[in-house]
Design an enzyme around this catalytic site. Structure first.
Site, mmCIF file in Angstrom:
data_model
loop_
_atom_site.group_PDB
_atom_site.id
_atom_site.type_symbol
_atom_site.label_atom_id
_atom_site.label_comp_id
_atom_site.label_asym_id
_atom_site.label_seq_id
_atom_site.Cartn_x
_atom_site.Cartn_y
_atom_site.Cartn_z
ATOM 1 N N GLU A 164 -36.662 -13.651 20.111
ATOM 2 C CA GLU A 164 -37.158 -12.287 20.297
ATOM 3 C C GLU A 164 -36.450 -11.205 19.474
ATOM 4 O OE1 GLU A 164 -39.170 -12.354 24.614
ATOM 5 O OE2 GLU A 164 -36.989 -12.330 24.726
ATOM 6 N N ASP A 218 -25.852 -10.540 26.275
ATOM 7 C CA ASP A 218 -27.190 -10.003 26.028
ATOM 8 C C ASP A 218 -27.003 -8.492 26.009
ATOM 9 O OD1 ASP A 218 -30.153 -9.510 26.206
ATOM 10 O OD2 ASP A 218 -30.172 -11.655 26.647
ATOM 11 N N HIS A 239 -31.534 -9.348 21.113
ATOM 12 C CA HIS A 239 -30.880 -9.249 22.429
ATOM 13 C C HIS A 239 -29.417 -8.840 22.287
ATOM 14 C CE1 HIS A 239 -33.938 -10.954 25.223
ATOM 15 N NE2 HIS A 239 -34.357 -11.600 24.169
HETATM 16 C C1 ACM Z 1 -36.349 -16.449 26.341
HETATM 17 O O1 ACM Z 1 -36.845 -16.615 27.470
HETATM 18 N N1 ACM Z 1 -36.424 -15.261 25.748
HETATM 19 C C2 ACM Z 1 -35.686 -17.537 25.626
#
Ligand code: ACM
Ligand code: ZN
Length: 488
Positions: A269, A132, A209
Site C-alpha cells: 500500500e 506503522d 505505512h
Molecule cells: C495489508 O493488509 N495491508 C497487508
C-alpha cells in the site's frame, strides 16, 4: 495416518503421561516410517504408542518430541489414552499468526500468553508488525528518535489518533498512549518462543505505512522542487540515500535481535504520491531509466532484499512486491485474496497465504449488529475452517504456509485481540497442520468447544460460540447463501 481429531482437543497444565524417549533405539524404525516426508516435516514428526499405562514417544528431534507432548496433553484432555499408535506430522511448514503492535500496543505479557496458546495449537510462527504510521515499537540504538518521538501518541484508539490529526507525544505525557519493546524484552520474547518451537518474524514496514519514520527523521521524506519537505507523507523517499541508511541500520539491529530465517519488509500500500514531484526520486528514475514511479518501489525492495540476503536471511513481502519485479529468493505473502500466491508460485517464489478473503482476523466473525466494530466481510469460524491453502494452479512445493493476520486499528485492548483470535486461530492451526482430507467440521467444532473451556480456564477471552448466529454457524456469508444452504 494422522489423528486429526486429536489435534485441538487440548487440556493445558496437566502433568504429561510418563514418557519413554530413547532416540537411539527408536531411530531406525521410526525413520523408516517417515522416510517419505519432507526434511522439515521429519523435524516435527512423532509417533506415540500407547499400551495400557505405558506411553512411548518416538521423534528425531526435540521439536518432534515437543509436538508429541502437546498431543499427549490433548489426549489427557479427552480423559483417555486410547490404545494404539499415532503417527503425526504437519502439512505446512509456516503456521502463523500476525499481531499488529503499532496500531495498539499490547506488551510483552500479552505476547507471551499468545505464544503459549500458539504452542498448544502447534502453530510455529509469530509475525510481529513492529512499526506503522501509528507508532514505532522497537528500540533502535542508531535511530533513537523512532521510539522517543513516535512510540506514544495523542489518542487512545487508532481512530482517535487519526481524528486528532496524527499527533505524537512523549512517554512522560500522562495523556499519551503507546509503548515500545526494549531489545532486552524482544530477546526475552524470542527465547520464550524458541523454547516452544515458535519463530518470531519481525516486520519493518517500507516504503508505505511509514508516516512515523518521516516524523522522527525528516531526511527520509520526499521534498518538493524547492526543497520543502513533504511532511506527513505516508511513504519514505526511495530516491534518498538517507532512507537506505536508516533502513539498513534498523534492519541490522533487527537481525541482531531476531535470528529468524525470514525478515518481513512490508511493501504494501505505498501511495507513491510524493514521488513524482520529488527531485531525488526523479533523479533516481533518470539514472536507472525508469519510466514509472512504481519502479522506485521495486528499486527499494531489490536493494533491501540484497542487504538482507547479504546477512544470510530472506525477505518476506506483502504481495504488492510482485508488481515491481520481485527479487529471486523473496517470499511473497498473499493478502489481497489468493491471486498473489498463484502468481508468485508460478514465478517460482515461496508463498505464505494470508488472504483477506479468509484469514483476516480483524474482520467480523458474526453479524455486524451484535459484534464490536470490525473491518471487513463476515469471516466466521466455519468460513475460516473451510479455507483450502493450495489455490488452483499453485505448486505445493511453493506453499510455505498460512497465516492469520490481526490488524489492530479497531482492536484497542488485549482482551479484544483475544476475542478476535480465538477460536478462529484454532481453525487456522488445524488447516495448517492436518491434510485437507482429514478435516471434518463437526469433529472440529466439538473439539473447539472443549478447547475453549480450557482457554477460558487459563484466562483467555474468546468469541462466544453460544451466541453465534445461524448464518455464521452455517459458514455462509450472506442471507441469500444461507437460504440456498437451507434448501439443500
Ligand atoms: C495489508 O493488509 N495491508 C497487508
Ligand atoms: Zn523522493
Amino acid at each position: 495416518m494422522i489423528l486429526a481429531s486429536l489435534i485441538l482437543a487440548a487440556l493445558i497444565g496437566l502433568v504429561p503421561a510418563p514418557v519413554e524417549y530413547s532416540p537411539e533405539r527408536s531411530r531406525t524404525c521410526f525413520r523408516k516410517a517417515i522416510e517419505q516426508l519432507e526434511p522439515w516435516q521429519k523435524e516435527e514428526a512423532y509417533r506415540i504408542t500407547i499400551r495400557g499405562q505405558k506411553v512411548k514417544v518416538e521423534a528425531l528431534t526435540e521439536e518432534g518430541r515437543f509436538r508429541a507432548q502437546t498431543t499427549l496433553e490433548q489426549l489427557r484432555a479427552l480423559g483417555e489414552l486410547p490404545e494404539g499408535t499415532i503417527l503425526d506430522y504437519p502439512r505446512l511448514r509456516h503456521r502463523g499468526l500476525m499481531i499488529d503492535e503499532s496500531r495498539s500496543f499490547k506488551g510483552l505479557e500479552f505476547l507471551k500468553k499468545q505464544i503459549d496458546a500458539m504452542a498448544l495449537l502447534k502453530l510455529n510462527v509469530l509475525h510481529l508488525h513492529l512499526d506503522d504510521s501509528a507508532g514505532w515499537r522497537m528500540e533502535i540504538d542508531s535511530y533513537p528518535l523512532l521510539t522517543e518521538k513516535t512510540a506514544f501518541r495523542v489518542g487512545y484508539t487508532y481512530h482517535e489518533w487519526e481524528a486528532g490529526k496524527y499527533k505524537f507525544t512523549s512517554a512522560e505525557d500522562p495523556a499519551g498512549y503507546g509503548g515500545f519493546y526494549s531489545k532486552a524484552e524482544l530477546r526475552e520474547l524470542v527465547e520464550y518462543a524458541a523454547k516452544r518451537f515458535i519463530t518470531v518474524i519481525p516486520e519493518i514496514e517500507m516504503p508505505g505505512h511509514s508516516m512515523e519514520v518521516g516524523y522522527a527523521y525528516p531526511e527520509v521524506l520526499c521534498t518538493l522542487e524547492d526543497g520543502t519537505l513533504c511532511r506527513g507523507a505516508w511513504d519514505l523517499c526511495p530516491g534518498s540515500e538517507a532512507t537506505y541508511r536508516l533502513l539498513e541500520s534498523v534492519l541490522s539491529e533487527v537481525m541482531e535481535v531476531f535470528p529468524s530465517e525470514f525478515i518481513h519488509i512490508g511493501g504494501d500500500e505505498a501511495t507513491m504520491k510524493t514521488w513524482p514531484g520529488c527531485p531525488k526520486c526523479r533523479a533516481l528514475m533518470e539514472r536507472e531509466g525508469y519510466t514509472s514511479v512504481k519502479q522506485l518501489q521495486g528499486h527499494l525492495v531489490r536493494r533491501i532484499e540484497a542487504f538482507v540476503r547479504s546477512h544470510g536471511r530472506r525477505i518476506i513481502g506483502w504481495d504488492e512486491i510482485l508488481e515491481t519485479g520481485v527479487p529471486e529468493g523473496a517470499v511473497v505473502q498473499s493478502w489481497r485474496g489468493v491471486s498473489g500466491g498463484q502468481k508468485a508460485s508460478a514465478l517460482g517464489h515461496d508463498v505464505v497465504m494470508s488472504p483477506n478473503t479468509h484469514l483476516y482476523l480483524d474482520y467480523y466473525q458474526d453479524l455486524i449488529r451484535k459484534e464490536p466494530k470490525a473491518v471487513g466481510a463476515l469471516t466466521s469460524l466455519r468460513w475460516v475452517y473451510g479455507y483450502e491453502p493450495l489455490a488452483p494452479g499453485m505448486a505445493p512445493e511453493h506453499l510455505l504456509g498460512i497465516q492469520g493476520n490481526l490488524w489492530c486499528e479497531l482492536i484497542p485492548t488485549p482482551e479484544h485481540a483475544e476475542y478476535m483470535l480465538y477460536p478462529r486461530a484454532f481453525a487456522i492451526a488445524e488447516t495448517a497442520w492436518s491434510p485437507s482430507s482429514a478435516k471434518d467440521w463437526e469433529s472440529f467444532y466439538r473439539r473447539t468447544r472443549a478447547l475453549l473451556e480450557v482457554f477460558h480456564r487459563r484466562g483467555y477471552k474468546s468469541f462466544d460460540l453460544d451466541t453465534e448466529s445461524d448464518l455464521s454457524r452455517s459458514g455462509c456469508r450472506t442471507w441469500e447463501e444461507y437460504d440456498a444452504y437451507l434448501k439443500n
